[in-house]
Design a protein around this motif. Structure first.
Motif, PDB file in Angstrom:
ATOM      1  N   ALA A 240       7.462  76.364  51.558  1.00 44.44           N
ATOM      2  CA  ALA A 240       6.572  76.549  50.424  1.00 44.44           C
ATOM      3  C   ALA A 240       6.673  77.998  49.968  1.00 44.44           C
ATOM      4  O   ALA A 240       7.000  78.899  50.750  1.00 44.44           O
ATOM      5  CB  ALA A 240       5.141  76.210  50.818  1.00 44.44           C
ATOM      6  N   GLU A 241       6.382  78.224  48.691  1.00 47.86           N
ATOM      7  CA  GLU A 241       6.497  79.580  48.128  1.00 47.86           C
ATOM      8  C   GLU A 241       5.342  79.791  47.155  1.00 47.86           C
ATOM      9  O   GLU A 241       5.218  79.061  46.167  1.00 47.86           O
ATOM     10  CB  GLU A 241       7.846  79.737  47.418  1.00 47.86           C
ATOM     11  N   THR A 242       4.485  80.755  47.453  1.00 49.72           N
ATOM     12  CA  THR A 242       3.386  81.076  46.549  1.00 49.72           C
ATOM     13  C   THR A 242       3.268  82.587  46.416  1.00 49.72           C
ATOM     14  O   THR A 242       3.727  83.348  47.270  1.00 49.72           O
ATOM     15  CB  THR A 242       2.038  80.519  47.053  1.00 49.72           C
ATOM     16  N   GLY A 243       2.664  83.004  45.327  1.00 45.35           N
ATOM     17  CA  GLY A 243       2.453  84.429  45.101  1.00 45.35           C
ATOM     18  C   GLY A 243       3.621  85.090  44.393  1.00 45.35           C
ATOM     19  O   GLY A 243       4.386  84.439  43.681  1.00 45.35           O
ATOM     20  N   TRP A 244       3.775  86.383  44.623  1.00 41.56           N
ATOM     21  CA  TRP A 244       4.739  87.207  43.906  1.00 41.56           C
ATOM     22  C   TRP A 244       6.016  87.372  44.715  1.00 41.56           C
ATOM     23  O   TRP A 244       5.986  87.833  45.843  1.00 41.56           O
ATOM     24  CB  TRP A 244       4.136  88.566  43.604  1.00 41.56           C
ATOM     25  N   HIS A 245       7.136  87.001  44.088  1.00 41.82           N
ATOM     26  CA  HIS A 245       8.420  87.099  44.773  1.00 41.82           C
ATOM     27  C   HIS A 245       9.491  87.564  43.776  1.00 41.82           C
ATOM     28  O   HIS A 245       9.377  87.349  42.566  1.00 41.82           O
ATOM     29  CB  HIS A 245       8.818  85.752  45.379  1.00 41.82           C
ATOM     30  N   THR A 246      10.513  88.186  44.310  1.00 38.27           N
ATOM     31  CA  THR A 246      11.590  88.719  43.489  1.00 38.27           C
ATOM     32  C   THR A 246      12.604  87.634  43.157  1.00 38.27           C
ATOM     33  O   THR A 246      13.039  86.883  44.033  1.00 38.27           O
ATOM     34  CB  THR A 246      12.301  89.878  44.213  1.00 38.27           C
ATOM     35  N   VAL A 247      12.966  87.550  41.887  1.00 36.25           N
ATOM     36  CA  VAL A 247      14.045  86.675  41.419  1.00 36.25           C
ATOM     37  C   VAL A 247      15.234  87.549  41.066  1.00 36.25           C
ATOM     38  O   VAL A 247      15.093  88.547  40.351  1.00 36.25           O
ATOM     39  CB  VAL A 247      13.611  85.861  40.185  1.00 36.25           C
ATOM     40  N   GLU A 248      16.390  87.203  41.582  1.00 37.21           N
ATOM     41  CA  GLU A 248      17.627  87.900  41.238  1.00 37.21           C
ATOM     42  C   GLU A 248      18.461  87.003  40.332  1.00 37.21           C
ATOM     43  O   GLU A 248      18.743  85.852  40.680  1.00 37.21           O
ATOM     44  CB  GLU A 248      18.406  88.251  42.506  1.00 37.21           C
ATOM     45  N   LEU A 249      18.842  87.508  39.183  1.00 37.72           N
ATOM     46  CA  LEU A 249      19.640  86.721  38.252  1.00 37.72           C
ATOM     47  C   LEU A 249      20.984  86.354  38.878  1.00 37.72           C
ATOM     48  O   LEU A 249      21.606  87.165  39.572  1.00 37.72           O
ATOM     49  CB  LEU A 249      19.896  87.493  36.962  1.00 37.72           C
ATOM     50  N   ALA A 250      21.432  85.142  38.605  1.00 41.94           N
ATOM     51  CA  ALA A 250      22.777  84.731  39.017  1.00 41.94           C
ATOM     52  C   ALA A 250      23.812  85.454  38.158  1.00 41.94           C
ATOM     53  O   ALA A 250      23.539  85.849  37.014  1.00 41.94           O
ATOM     54  CB  ALA A 250      22.930  83.220  38.876  1.00 41.94           C
ATOM     55  N   ASP A 251      24.995  85.621  38.687  1.00 39.90           N
ATOM     56  CA  ASP A 251      26.058  86.305  37.951  1.00 39.90           C
ATOM     57  C   ASP A 251      26.344  85.628  36.615  1.00 39.90           C
ATOM     58  O   ASP A 251      26.634  86.297  35.620  1.00 39.90           O
ATOM     59  CB  ASP A 251      27.342  86.353  38.785  1.00 39.90           C
ATOM     60  N   GLU A 252      26.259  84.293  36.598  1.00 39.54           N
ATOM     61  CA  GLU A 252      26.561  83.537  35.388  1.00 39.54           C
ATOM     62  C   GLU A 252      25.322  83.202  34.575  1.00 39.54           C
ATOM     63  O   GLU A 252      25.376  82.403  33.639  1.00 39.54           O
ATOM     64  CB  GLU A 252      27.320  82.251  35.749  1.00 39.54           C
ATOM     65  N   SER A 253      24.198  83.825  34.901  1.00 40.07           N
ATOM     66  CA  SER A 253      22.949  83.518  34.210  1.00 40.07           C
ATOM     67  C   SER A 253      23.020  83.913  32.738  1.00 40.07           C
ATOM     68  O   SER A 253      23.421  85.026  32.407  1.00 40.07           O
ATOM     69  CB  SER A 253      21.781  84.249  34.866  1.00 40.07           C
ATOM     70  N   PRO A 254      22.602  83.016  31.833  1.00 41.45           N
ATOM     71  CA  PRO A 254      22.600  83.348  30.409  1.00 41.45           C
ATOM     72  C   PRO A 254      21.271  83.937  29.932  1.00 41.45           C
ATOM     73  O   PRO A 254      21.122  84.250  28.753  1.00 41.45           O
ATOM     74  CB  PRO A 254      22.831  81.989  29.760  1.00 41.45           C
ATOM     75  N   PHE A 255      20.311  84.109  30.829  1.00 44.29           N
ATOM     76  CA  PHE A 255      18.969  84.509  30.425  1.00 44.29           C
ATOM     77  C   PHE A 255      18.888  86.008  30.134  1.00 44.29           C
ATOM     78  O   PHE A 255      19.446  86.833  30.860  1.00 44.29           O
ATOM     79  CB  PHE A 255      17.956  84.146  31.516  1.00 44.29           C
ATOM     80  N   ASP A 256      18.165  86.336  29.068  1.00 47.79           N
ATOM     81  CA  ASP A 256      17.948  87.727  28.672  1.00 47.79           C
ATOM     82  C   ASP A 256      16.770  88.297  29.465  1.00 47.79           C
ATOM     83  O   ASP A 256      15.679  88.525  28.944  1.00 47.79           O
ATOM     84  CB  ASP A 256      17.665  87.798  27.170  1.00 47.79           C
ATOM     85  N   LEU A 257      17.014  88.495  30.757  1.00 48.47           N
ATOM     86  CA  LEU A 257      15.991  89.001  31.663  1.00 48.47           C
ATOM     87  C   LEU A 257      16.606  90.070  32.564  1.00 48.47           C
ATOM     88  O   LEU A 257      17.831  90.115  32.713  1.00 48.47           O
ATOM     89  CB  LEU A 257      15.422  87.862  32.519  1.00 48.47           C
ATOM     90  N   PRO A 258      15.780  90.912  33.188  1.00 52.87           N
ATOM     91  CA  PRO A 258      16.324  91.930  34.093  1.00 52.87           C
ATOM     92  C   PRO A 258      17.081  91.298  35.266  1.00 52.87           C
ATOM     93  O   PRO A 258      16.821  90.148  35.641  1.00 52.87           O
ATOM     94  CB  PRO A 258      15.074  92.669  34.577  1.00 52.87           C
ATOM     95  N   GLU A 259      17.978  92.064  35.856  1.00 50.27           N
ATOM     96  CA  GLU A 259      18.752  91.545  36.992  1.00 50.27           C
ATOM     97  C   GLU A 259      17.856  91.210  38.179  1.00 50.27           C
ATOM     98  O   GLU A 259      18.175  90.314  38.960  1.00 50.27           O
ATOM     99  CB  GLU A 259      19.814  92.564  37.406  1.00 50.27           C
ATOM    100  N   ARG A 260      16.754  91.923  38.320  1.00 47.16           N
ATOM    101  CA  ARG A 260      15.750  91.648  39.353  1.00 47.16           C
ATOM    102  C   ARG A 260      14.371  91.761  38.720  1.00 47.16           C
ATOM    103  O   ARG A 260      14.100  92.739  38.014  1.00 47.16           O
ATOM    104  CB  ARG A 260      15.860  92.645  40.517  1.00 47.16           C
ATOM    105  N   PHE A 261      13.530  90.786  38.950  1.00 51.34           N
ATOM    106  CA  PHE A 261      12.162  90.852  38.428  1.00 51.34           C
ATOM    107  C   PHE A 261      11.225  90.058  39.327  1.00 51.34           C
ATOM    108  O   PHE A 261      11.637  89.169  40.066  1.00 51.34           O
ATOM    109  CB  PHE A 261      12.099  90.328  36.986  1.00 51.34           C
ATOM    110  N   GLN A 262       9.949  90.427  39.248  1.00 48.68           N
ATOM    111  CA  GLN A 262       8.911  89.740  40.008  1.00 48.68           C
ATOM    112  C   GLN A 262       8.351  88.595  39.168  1.00 48.68           C
ATOM    113  O   GLN A 262       8.037  88.764  37.988  1.00 48.68           O
ATOM    114  CB  GLN A 262       7.780  90.712  40.360  1.00 48.68           C
ATOM    115  N   ALA A 263       8.229  87.411  39.782  1.00 46.81           N
ATOM    116  CA  ALA A 263       7.641  86.262  39.117  1.00 46.81           C
ATOM    117  C   ALA A 263       6.640  85.605  40.056  1.00 46.81           C
ATOM    118  O   ALA A 263       6.654  85.845  41.271  1.00 46.81           O
ATOM    119  CB  ALA A 263       8.715  85.264  38.701  1.00 46.81           C
ATOM    120  N   PHE A 264       5.790  84.787  39.491  1.00 47.85           N
ATOM    121  CA  PHE A 264       4.787  84.101  40.298  1.00 47.85           C
ATOM    122  C   PHE A 264       5.310  82.732  40.714  1.00 47.85           C
ATOM    123  O   PHE A 264       5.927  82.021  39.919  1.00 47.85           O
ATOM    124  CB  PHE A 264       3.487  83.934  39.510  1.00 47.85           C
ATOM    125  N   MET A 265       5.043  82.369  41.972  1.00 41.64           N
ATOM    126  CA  MET A 265       5.505  81.092  42.528  1.00 41.64           C
ATOM    127  C   MET A 265       4.316  80.271  43.012  1.00 41.64           C
ATOM    128  O   MET A 265       3.322  80.815  43.513  1.00 41.64           O
ATOM    129  CB  MET A 265       6.449  81.325  43.716  1.00 41.64           C
TER     130      MET A 265
END
Length: 228
Positions: A106-131
């Motif tokens: 299970a995953e809850t609270g604040w955790h770091t997401v690292e973009l995949a190399d092939e990610s098309p999303f206009d987001l930072p390479e590392r960011f905190q998101a809520f789970m």
């Protein structure tokens, strides 16, 4: 644009999404399916957002899910933007043939997401998101990954050149919406044995984290609607 949002529980509302839509000049309608409101028709709006909801609906679909599943598939077959968050992302992933199942942790609270190399999303390479989940999904065929966290390697995906987006993580939440969730809902199954679960005190300890999600949501939604 006029956007439809499908809500699956009283404590799984749109939170910051509706504020963003209004600020950008869009109109919207929220359909409270859990309260008996009917699923809308696909031709009545310009885009569809399928919101989060209780994870038990994945294994025990409600009576109204058949109509919602049909609507999701109509959008997948069409040309209009489709966004799923949490439960909504699971249902879209499943409709695209992905595997949806309980994750190892299970995953809850604040955790770091690292973009995949092939990610098309206009987001930072590392960011905190809520789970807030136990279930995860595999990457659908012909989709590109958002990236992953330590507990969930697929935190989202983009399909059909960005027209369809699914997010396991949450960028739309506010401090108020999470206070309500913590107050009224049980933590995801397996939270008592997971190393990736934060206490309510830890989740609410730094209010600035909620504000830091706003520019991430703006970038993601703007990119999503431009892809149509």
């Amino acid at each position: 644009m006029h956007i439809h949002l499908l809500q699956h529980g009283p404590d799984h509302g749109p939170a910051r999404l509706t504020d963003w839509l209004t600020s950008m000049g869009h109109s919207y309608t929220v359909f409270h399916l859990y309260a008996g409101e009917l699923t809308p028709r696909p031709g009545e709006c310009d885009a569809l957002i399928v919101l989060d909801g209780p994870e038990e609906l994945l294994s025990h679909p409600p009576t109204w899910f058949k109509a919602e599943d049909k609507l999701i598939n109509r959008y997948l077959d069409g040309q209009k933007p489709l966004l799923g968050i949490g439960l909504g992302a699971h249902w879209i992933a499943r409709a695209l043939g992905a595997v949806v199942a309980p994750g190892t942790y299970a995953e809850t609270g604040w955790h770091t997401v690292e973009l995949a190399d092939e990610s098309p999303f206009d987001l930072p390479e590392r960011f905190q998101a809520f789970m807030w989940h136990r279930y995860v999904f595999s990457l659908p065929d012909n989709a590109l990954p958002l990236g992953g966290s330590e507990a969930a390697p697929v935190q989202g995906f983009s399909w059909d050149a960005g027209r369809v987006v699914g997010l396991l993580c949450h960028l739309e939440i506010t401090q108020l919406s999470i206070r309500e969730r913590i107050t009224h809902l049980s933590f995801p199954e397996g939270s008592d044995t997971s190393a990736f679960v934060q206490t309510p005190q830890e989740i609410l300890a730094e209010p600035r984290r909620f504000d830091q999600l706003a520019p991430l949501l703006d970038r993601l939604l703007s990119q999503w609607l431009r892809a149509s």
